[in-house]
Design a protein around this motif. Structure first.
Motif, PDB file in Angstrom:
ATOM      1  N   ALA A  81      53.226  44.696  42.434  1.00  0.00           N
ATOM      2  CA  ALA A  81      53.343  43.354  41.856  1.00  0.00           C
ATOM      3  C   ALA A  81      54.301  43.343  40.673  1.00  0.00           C
ATOM      4  O   ALA A  81      55.082  42.413  40.490  1.00  0.00           O
ATOM      5  N   ALA A  82      54.254  44.394  39.853  1.00  0.00           N
ATOM      6  CA  ALA A  82      55.149  44.463  38.700  1.00  0.00           C
ATOM      7  C   ALA A  82      56.603  44.538  39.123  1.00  0.00           C
ATOM      8  O   ALA A  82      57.492  44.004  38.457  1.00  0.00           O
ATOM      9  N   ARG A  83      56.880  45.204  40.250  1.00  0.00           N
ATOM     10  CA  ARG A  83      58.258  45.290  40.734  1.00  0.00           C
ATOM     11  C   ARG A  83      58.738  43.972  41.330  1.00  0.00           C
ATOM     12  O   ARG A  83      59.916  43.640  41.242  1.00  0.00           O
ATOM     13  N   GLN A  84      57.857  43.218  41.944  1.00  0.00           N
ATOM     14  CA  GLN A  84      58.259  41.989  42.610  1.00  0.00           C
ATOM     15  C   GLN A  84      58.330  40.801  41.672  1.00  0.00           C
ATOM     16  O   GLN A  84      59.108  39.880  41.887  1.00  0.00           O
ATOM     17  N   ILE A  85      57.534  40.827  40.622  1.00  0.00           N
ATOM     18  CA  ILE A  85      57.469  39.672  39.732  1.00  0.00           C
ATOM     19  C   ILE A  85      58.727  39.612  38.896  1.00  0.00           C
ATOM     20  O   ILE A  85      59.150  40.589  38.284  1.00  0.00           O
ATOM     21  N   SER A  86      59.351  38.460  38.864  1.00  0.00           N
ATOM     22  CA  SER A  86      60.515  38.194  38.032  1.00  0.00           C
ATOM     23  C   SER A  86      60.299  36.862  37.341  1.00  0.00           C
ATOM     24  O   SER A  86      59.218  36.264  37.397  1.00  0.00           O
ATOM     25  N   GLU A  87      61.357  36.387  36.683  1.00  0.00           N
ATOM     26  CA  GLU A  87      61.217  35.123  35.964  1.00  0.00           C
ATOM     27  C   GLU A  87      60.905  33.974  36.914  1.00  0.00           C
ATOM     28  O   GLU A  87      60.195  33.028  36.554  1.00  0.00           O
ATOM     29  N   GLU A  88      61.423  34.053  38.154  1.00  0.00           N
ATOM     30  CA  GLU A  88      61.192  32.975  39.105  1.00  0.00           C
ATOM     31  C   GLU A  88      59.844  33.082  39.800  1.00  0.00           C
ATOM     32  O   GLU A  88      59.444  32.160  40.507  1.00  0.00           O
ATOM     33  N   SER A  89      59.133  34.199  39.662  1.00  0.00           N
ATOM     34  CA  SER A  89      57.850  34.381  40.347  1.00  0.00           C
ATOM     35  C   SER A  89      56.755  34.784  39.379  1.00  0.00           C
ATOM     36  O   SER A  89      55.885  35.582  39.716  1.00  0.00           O
ATOM     37  N   LEU A  90      56.812  34.232  38.176  1.00  0.00           N
ATOM     38  CA  LEU A  90      55.784  34.549  37.185  1.00  0.00           C
ATOM     39  C   LEU A  90      54.441  33.920  37.524  1.00  0.00           C
ATOM     40  O   LEU A  90      53.438  34.248  36.896  1.00  0.00           O
ATOM     41  N   HIS A  91      54.425  33.038  38.501  1.00  0.00           N
ATOM     42  CA  HIS A  91      53.163  32.413  38.893  1.00  0.00           C
ATOM     43  C   HIS A  91      52.283  33.356  39.714  1.00  0.00           C
ATOM     44  O   HIS A  91      51.090  33.093  39.897  1.00  0.00           O
ATOM     45  N   GLN A  92      52.842  34.460  40.214  1.00  0.00           N
ATOM     46  CA  GLN A  92      52.055  35.395  41.008  1.00  0.00           C
ATOM     47  C   GLN A  92      51.052  36.131  40.121  1.00  0.00           C
ATOM     48  O   GLN A  92      51.332  36.439  38.969  1.00  0.00           O
ATOM     49  N   ARG A  93      49.884  36.404  40.696  1.00  0.00           N
ATOM     50  CA  ARG A  93      48.831  37.116  39.982  1.00  0.00           C
ATOM     51  C   ARG A  93      48.251  38.199  40.881  1.00  0.00           C
ATOM     52  O   ARG A  93      48.299  38.103  42.114  1.00  0.00           O
ATOM     53  N   LEU A  94      47.680  39.220  40.263  1.00  0.00           N
ATOM     54  CA  LEU A  94      47.055  40.284  41.033  1.00  0.00           C
ATOM     55  C   LEU A  94      45.731  39.845  41.631  1.00  0.00           C
ATOM     56  O   LEU A  94      45.432  40.111  42.796  1.00  0.00           O
ATOM     57  N   SER A  95      44.901  39.188  40.810  1.00  0.00           N
ATOM     58  CA  SER A  95      43.578  38.717  41.254  1.00  0.00           C
ATOM     59  C   SER A  95      42.816  39.854  41.939  1.00  0.00           C
ATOM     60  O   SER A  95      42.316  39.717  43.068  1.00  0.00           O
ATOM     61  N   LEU A  96      42.716  40.979  41.265  1.00  0.00           N
ATOM     62  CA  LEU A  96      42.091  42.169  41.844  1.00  0.00           C
ATOM     63  C   LEU A  96      40.587  41.972  41.975  1.00  0.00           C
ATOM     64  O   LEU A  96      39.921  41.484  41.060  1.00  0.00           O
ATOM     65  N   THR A  97      40.053  42.336  43.126  1.00  0.00           N
ATOM     66  CA  THR A  97      38.613  42.254  43.378  1.00  0.00           C
ATOM     67  C   THR A  97      38.029  43.656  43.383  1.00  0.00           C
ATOM     68  O   THR A  97      38.746  44.661  43.478  1.00  0.00           O
ATOM     69  N   GLY A  98      36.715  43.741  43.285  1.00  0.00           N
ATOM     70  CA  GLY A  98      36.058  45.033  43.302  1.00  0.00           C
ATOM     71  C   GLY A  98      35.173  45.222  42.090  1.00  0.00           C
ATOM     72  O   GLY A  98      34.908  44.275  41.330  1.00  0.00           O
ATOM     73  N   PRO A  99      34.717  46.431  41.885  1.00  0.00           N
ATOM     74  CA  PRO A  99      33.809  46.694  40.759  1.00  0.00           C
ATOM     75  C   PRO A  99      34.517  46.515  39.421  1.00  0.00           C
ATOM     76  O   PRO A  99      35.735  46.660  39.311  1.00  0.00           O
ATOM     77  N   ASP A 100      33.720  46.202  38.418  1.00  0.00           N
ATOM     78  CA  ASP A 100      34.257  45.958  37.072  1.00  0.00           C
ATOM     79  C   ASP A 100      34.469  47.306  36.364  1.00  0.00           C
ATOM     80  O   ASP A 100      33.699  47.708  35.497  1.00  0.00           O
ATOM     81  N   GLU A 102      37.692  50.353  34.992  1.00  0.00           N
ATOM     82  CA  GLU A 102      38.885  50.375  34.156  1.00  0.00           C
ATOM     83  C   GLU A 102      40.079  49.742  34.860  1.00  0.00           C
ATOM     84  O   GLU A 102      40.862  49.013  34.254  1.00  0.00           O
ATOM     85  N   LEU A 103      40.240  50.003  36.160  1.00  0.00           N
ATOM     86  CA  LEU A 103      41.366  49.437  36.892  1.00  0.00           C
ATOM     87  C   LEU A 103      41.255  47.918  37.004  1.00  0.00           C
ATOM     88  O   LEU A 103      42.260  47.204  36.916  1.00  0.00           O
ATOM     89  N   HIS A 104      40.047  47.427  37.202  1.00  0.00           N
ATOM     90  CA  HIS A 104      39.853  45.983  37.286  1.00  0.00           C
ATOM     91  C   HIS A 104      40.190  45.327  35.952  1.00  0.00           C
ATOM     92  O   HIS A 104      40.839  44.265  35.910  1.00  0.00           O
ATOM     93  N   ARG A 105      39.790  45.949  34.864  1.00  0.00           N
ATOM     94  CA  ARG A 105      40.115  45.389  33.543  1.00  0.00           C
ATOM     95  C   ARG A 105      41.615  45.470  33.271  1.00  0.00           C
ATOM     96  O   ARG A 105      42.185  44.585  32.637  1.00  0.00           O
ATOM     97  N   LEU A 106      42.255  46.547  33.762  1.00  0.00           N
ATOM     98  CA  LEU A 106      43.709  46.652  33.614  1.00  0.00           C
ATOM     99  C   LEU A 106      44.422  45.532  34.368  1.00  0.00           C
ATOM    100  O   LEU A 106      45.382  44.930  33.862  1.00  0.00           O
ATOM    101  N   ALA A 107      43.976  45.237  35.595  1.00  0.00           N
ATOM    102  CA  ALA A 107      44.576  44.154  36.373  1.00  0.00           C
ATOM    103  C   ALA A 107      44.361  42.807  35.693  1.00  0.00           C
ATOM    104  O   ALA A 107      45.267  41.957  35.667  1.00  0.00           O
ATOM    105  N   ASP A 108      43.172  42.580  35.138  1.00  0.00           N
ATOM    106  CA  ASP A 108      42.927  41.321  34.416  1.00  0.00           C
ATOM    107  C   ASP A 108      43.837  41.203  33.194  1.00  0.00           C
ATOM    108  O   ASP A 108      44.348  40.120  32.892  1.00  0.00           O
ATOM    109  N   THR A 109      44.047  42.302  32.486  1.00  0.00           N
ATOM    110  CA  THR A 109      44.951  42.289  31.339  1.00  0.00           C
ATOM    111  C   THR A 109      46.381  41.987  31.776  1.00  0.00           C
ATOM    112  O   THR A 109      47.111  41.244  31.110  1.00  0.00           O
ATOM    113  N   PHE A 110      46.784  42.540  32.921  1.00  0.00           N
ATOM    114  CA  PHE A 110      48.112  42.279  33.457  1.00  0.00           C
ATOM    115  C   PHE A 110      48.263  40.799  33.810  1.00  0.00           C
ATOM    116  O   PHE A 110      49.305  40.183  33.525  1.00  0.00           O
TER     117      PHE A 110
END
Length: 339
Positions: A81-100, A102-110
């Motif tokens: 997602a970080a590689r694909q997101i640019s100024e024209e696609s800042l509306h994209q989000r990870l919306s990571l699912t799964g257990p709460d 460290e990785l889930h919190r990292l995705a929410d921070t992103f």
């Protein structure tokens, strides 16, 4: 007779009989057989232990690889997602699912960071659009009032004042246009189309022909290996070549030259101009806003934004703009596009 009888009896007991010899041979054979069985069992145990160890290692590697893949799948999603997101696609989000975890919190921070970036870019777009209207409109009104209020005939002395005010108004309008163009190029390219740079370079040279004639500078455009076509914003690319050519003409010497060379095979455009000597240490400063070569920044016309805008537009198109001083004086500006 008794003594004589005892002698043979003693000899008969000491001598080995056939039964004792066969028993010793049998024990020896049994011992050899036991040892052979032990050696064979040891070899079989070592062999099967090695086979089991190899199979266990392979199974553990495959299982570990699968478990690691599942554990690192969210990291791969974040990286993609970080590689694909640019100024024209800042509306994209990870919306990571799964257990709460460290990785889930990292995705929410992103995602939160992307929210802030999207709001910031949107605010910048609104500012540029509003500034284009709010800053240019008063200048246009001011220019009209000057032209109407100071129409000929005028008393002695007022005509010169009017011309100075109109020149200052035109200078302020050019500065605002340059700043807005710099802000627009910093946002990147929204839509691209094929652009033939040779034609753009000839148009820029024709537009700057009056300035070149005033400064007594010759401007020529050369093309090699056929037409040079790149994908980009035609308006921004026209400003890019115009700024490079204007800079080469403006900071030149009487009787100098400006050569614009396009090499389609190498995907490069080179602008070579005569002019004052520029040290290698000061070349990079020329690309900074409001920086110009010379002891007095206000001694010449211009705002020192030409090369800054040119580099910003080049970076927006994935190109590289570099400068090298000429030994005879002047600069060699090279614009290199990605093949």
């Amino acid at each position: 007779r008794a003594a004589g009888a005892a002698g043979p009896a003693h000899l008969s007991a000491a001598a080995p009989g056939p039964n004792s010899l066969s028993g010793a041979v049998l024990l020896q054979k049994i011992d050899q057989t036991v040892r052979a069985v032990q050696d064979t069992a040891l070899r079989e145990m070592v062999l099967w232990s090695a086979v089991g160890l190899v199979v266990l290692a392979l199974a553990a590697g495959v299982l570990g690889w699968r478990l690691a893949g599942r554990a690192l799948r969210p990291v791969a999603a974040i990286t993609g997602a970080a590689r694909q997101i640019s100024e024209e696609s800042l509306h994209q989000r990870l919306s990571l699912t799964g257990p709460d975890d460290e990785l889930h919190r990292l995705a929410d921070t992103f995602d939160t960071m992307l929210d802030r970036l999207e709001k910031s870019f949107e605010s910048q777009r609104r500012f540029v659009a509003n500034a284009s209207h709010e800053l240019k409109t008063p200048l246009a009104v001011q220019r009209t009032c000057l032209q109407v209020g100071f129409a000929d005939p005028l008393p002695d002395g007022l005509a010169e004042v009017r011309d100075d005010m109109l020149a200052a108004n035109h200078e302020a309008e050019q500065l605002i246009n340059a700043l807005l163009l710099l802000a627009r190029s910093d946002r990147g390219v929204e839509a691209t189309e094929p652009v033939e740079l040779g034609g753009v370079a000839r148009i820029a040279a024709a537009e700057l022909a009056p300035l070149a004639a005033t400064n007594e500078v010759g401007v020529k455009v050369f093309e090699a290996a056929g037409p040079m076509v790149v994908h980009g914003d035609p308006i921004l690319l026209r400003h890019l070549l115009t700024n490079l050519t204007r800079n080469a003409v403006q900071y030149n010497r009487r009787g100098g030259f400006v050569d614009v060379r396009l090499d389609a095979a190498a995907a490069t455009l080179t602008v070579t101009n005569t002019g004052p000597h520029v040290s290698s240490e000061k070349v990079l400063d020329l690309f900074e806003p409001f920086r110009r070569h010379g002891p007095d920044r206000t001694a010449q016309s211009g705002h020192g934004l030409g090369l800054s805008i040119a580099r910003s537009i080049a970076e927006a198109h994935g190109a590289e703009l570099t400068a090298q001083p000429r030994a005879e004086g002047g600069l060699v500006l090279t614009l290199r596009f990605k093949p």
